[in-house]
Design a protein around this motif. Structure first.
Motif: not given
Lengths: 489, 285
Positions: A114, A116-120, A122, A125, A256, B13, B16, B68, B72, B74
């Motif tokens: 998370x 690095x890629x947030x809640x996504x 990816x 996975x 995302x 991906x 996305x 988090x 970030x 987000x």
């Protein structure tokens, strides 16, 4: 052909040593039973399981499909990567790397990615893929190890590694590789479901809520749905459907939302995971920090973890010995094995957290529910694998007229045949048990995983990092010991 | 073939990861987590109407994940608990507490006990707790962990692990109630508002579990916004967000939190929470 001495004696020594260690652990482990009054709550849970209900069917279906999508894509990437790593598994750094990625629970990988890629999608996975690649590498390497090495030796020595494997070991072990990958897919479904706990839209997302809120009918519906999903894998997972499934899975992945990219990777790697005293160059402070961590968390956590896992592993083994015959064709019969198989299905599909909760209600908080929850879940899983192996052999076995029947057959024919594989599974489950103890905080038992979880909750990544290193080292040691023990088997 | 598939999946991906330019918020709900998307979707619609930008909600269920996501960038706005808000604002300099629930100005925790503990309600924290089994809620919860632990330490001059024979973390207020009611733990600490609503819903059997002590009041849940929203969404955006939150009057929307209304809040309101977290070692100096 060289004469092979009986392996029984060595096998017995290994088992006796394991059991002696577990008995010794019993003296230290904290197994206090508290008087409880759980029937009202247990009745609610039971009633919920009997009357599953879900108001909004499309959302349930969506959660199921998302669970499958994440699991399928993660396996699609992890299995080939694991295969590549398996080729070079004799190289120690690869082995150590794989052991360390395996020692971290998927939920923590989720929190790490998370950054690095947030809640996504990816993040989800990767959280499944990374530890699974480590597992694939290890198990594939073991499968290669069990193959005859002769075909590979007939190839010219100048031929490269990849070719050598592609023409000999991989085709030789193809059925085993495939069957393991299929089994791993089931594990990925479980991991994918569990990752709902940190926000992926999979089954776990709803299950955790329903369970937390005491909406047991909804929890029941989710558990039944998950059970059906797992039980029916072989009907819907067909080889020719895999490519369309993968395309559909990519399409299924959620969008995302609002992630601006970048994340805080650099901040995470360069600052967050190091104690501030170290970054300030304060060596004295760093030493104090290490001592504090060692005294208050590492040592007690390590001790609890070792005790509980040792007892849990042996209990798991005993449970497997009792449970597997009830699910096999040869011992229970073609029809009577189905109830046994159903029980094993329920045990391995119910998340440990749920088992632990029910056992907590029954036994009060201590190491006891931890050990039972882990043993029931893992025992159900291994017994299922053992029973499957037995059934596969049943189909093409030559029976002798003087084969014993009943208990004698179980004790002198079937169990000895299953035993080496069963022990191998058990040794592998050791590290699973190590990992799973992380989510047993409700039981008030402070394992290493408990402290890792606390560190993540307190946003103290430097502590989490240190504890993960300790867990990884422990995992490497256990891995080394179990490699050695198994090479003796 | 597997390699080709691997790259196909990786390439697929990429779309996305393309950025979206919406204002995103999340919320840590402390009770009734069901149908989050549905309920907070309505809040998102309300905010979109008031703010004139696209607003999205992402569901997050753990405190750590919410913090988090906030760090970030987000999510730009989050409904945090007292402690998680402090943690998030420490990680994101410039972020600000905008508004709190009316009830959050004087939040409190209940200590609840199973009848087998033989404890009676009292005005002071009973010393008989020593040696019993005890469960907190979630590790990162203000009402289920931080404040109860603070008062325990103040009274017993010792860490909870030294006071009780066992300390658990149920993970959730409803679980705390269920576990104490079932006698699995003798005593627990719980968010008063969850207790009150479960009591009203008839889920609590008072012959088995009762409130034995109430903590003094403290500030709890609040809306926290990132400091850089004005740059991204235009000058004065932060104050528009504050206005929109304070003007949220629809009981249907407020029920998601559940609060009767929102009132202004500031970072300084949470100084006691931060001090407490430092005092019990949950935050570093």
């Amino acid at each position: 052909m060289k004469f092979q001495p009986s392996s029984a004696r060595r096998l017995n020594t290994v088992c006796l040593a394991m059991m002696a260690a577990a008995l010794l652990a019993l003296f230290f482990v904290d197994f206090q039973v508290y008087p409880v009054d759980p029937w009202q709550e247990l009745a609610r849970i039971g009633w919920g399981l009997l009357t599953p209900g879900w108001a909004d069917l499309p959302s349930l279906l969506n959660a199921l499909l998302q669970t499958v999508a994440f699991a399928l894509l993660a396996i699609t990437v992890a299995a080939p990567l694991g295969l590549l790593l398996a080729l070079v598994f004799d190289w120690r750094p690869v082995r150590l790397l794989c052991a360390s990625v395996r020692s971290v629970h998927e939920l923590f990988w989720g929190l790490i990615f998370m950054q690095l890629y947030g809640i996504s999608p990816l993040t989800g996975l990767l959280a499944i893929m990374v530890p699974f690649t480590g597992v694939f590498a290890k198990v594939f390497a073991e499968i290669f190890h069990q193959q005859s090495q002769q075909p590979a030796q007939t190839i010219a020595s100048s031929v490269g590694l990849v070719k050598r494997f592609s023409y000999t070991l991989i085709p030789q072990s193809w059925p085993a590789l495939l069957s393991y990958t299929r089994y791993r897919f089931e594990c990925a479904l479980r991991s994918s479901a569990i990752l709902g706990f940190i926000g992926l839209p999979t089954l776990g997302f709803h299950l955790e809520t329903a369970f937390k809120q005491g909406q047991y009918s909804e929890a029941g519906a989710l558990l039944w749905a998950f059970l059906l999903l797992i039980a029916s894998i072989r009907f819907w997972l067909r080889r020719w459907l895999i490519v369309p499934y993968i395309v559909a899975a990519i399409w299924m992945l959620p969008d995302t939302v609002g992630f601006q990219g970048g994340g805080s990777l650099w901040q995470f790697v360069s600052r967050d995971i190091w104690p501030s005293v170290l970054l300030d160059g304060d060596w004295e402070g760093f030493r104090n920090w290490l001592v504090m961590m060692f005294d208050s968390q590492i040592w007690p956590g390590l001790w609890q973890t070792l005790l509980l896992t040792q007892v849990a592993v042996v209990l798991t083994g005993l449970l497997v010995l009792v449970a597997y015959p009830m699910a096999t064709q040869v011992l229970a019969g073609s029809i009577m094995r189905w109830p046994g198989r159903f029980v094993l299905l329920v045990l391995r599909c119910t998340p440990e957290m749920v088992l632990a909760y029910v056992l907590l209600l029954l036994l009060g908080p201590s190491g006891l529910p931890v050990v039972f929850a882990l043993a029931l879940h893992n025992g159900g899983l291994i017994a299922f694998l053992v029973a499957n192996a037995s059934d596969v052999e049943y189909r093409n076995r030559v029976r002798r007229p003087d084969d014993p029947t009943g208990v004698a057959f179980y004790a002198y024919v079937e169990t000895p045949r299953r035993f080496p594989a069963m022990l191998a599974f058990l040794f592998y489950r050791w590290e699973v048990i190590l990992r799973e103890s992380a989510i047993m905080g409700i039981l008030g038992v402070a394992t290493l995983g408990f402290y890792i979880d606390s560190a993540f909750e307190e946003i103290r990544y430097e502590r989490a990092f240190l504890l993960i290193i300790v867990t990884a080292v422990l995992n490497m040691l256990v891995d080394g010991v179990s490699r050695r023990l198994r090479s003796k088997i | 073939m597997p390699i080709i598939r691997f790259w196909c999946v990786l390439l697929l991906w990429v779309p996305l990861l393309v950025r979206a330019d919406a204002f995103v918020f999340t919320a840590i709900p402390d009770q009734d987590e069901s149908h989050l998307q549905q309920r907070f979707g309505k809040v998102a619609d309300y905010l979109a109407k008031e703010l004139g930008v696209e607003v999205q909600y992402i569901p997050v269920k753990s405190y750590a994940a919410a913090i988090t996501a906030f760090r970030n960038n987000q999510v730009q706005l989050a409904w945090f608990g007292g402690l998680s808000g402090v943690q998030a604002r420490r990680l994101v300099p410039g972020s600000e507490a905008l508004a709190q629930g009316y009830e959050d100005q004087f939040f409190k925790s209940y200590f609840i006990a199973h009848k087998s503990a033989a404890l009676q309600p009292s005005a002071a924290l009973p010393s008989e707790l020593k040696g019993m089994t005890f469960t907190f809620g979630s590790k990162g919860s203000t009402s289920g962990r931080l404040m109860p632990e603070f008062y325990l330490r103040e009274h017993f001059k010792a860490a909870p692990e030294a006071v009780f024979s066992r300390v658990g973390f149920s993970g959730d207020h409803s679980r705390t109630i269920a576990q104490v009611q079932a006698g699995a733990y003798q005593v627990g600490a719980v968010n008063y508002s969850v207790w009150d609503s479960e009591l009203a819903a008839g889920k609590i059997d008072l012959s088995k579990v009762q409130v034995i002590w109430t903590t003094p009041t403290y500030p709890d849940y609040q809306w926290t916004v990132r400091g850089d929203v004005d740059q991204h969404f235009g000058n004065g955006f932060k104050s528009k967000v504050r206005e929109a939150l304070l003007n949220m009057k629809d009981p249907d929307l407020l029920a998601s939190f559940p609060r009767q209304s929102f009132v202004p809040a500031s970072n300084a309101d949470y100084a006691p929470i931060e001090a407490t977290a430092k005092a019990i070692g949950l935050l570093d100096e």
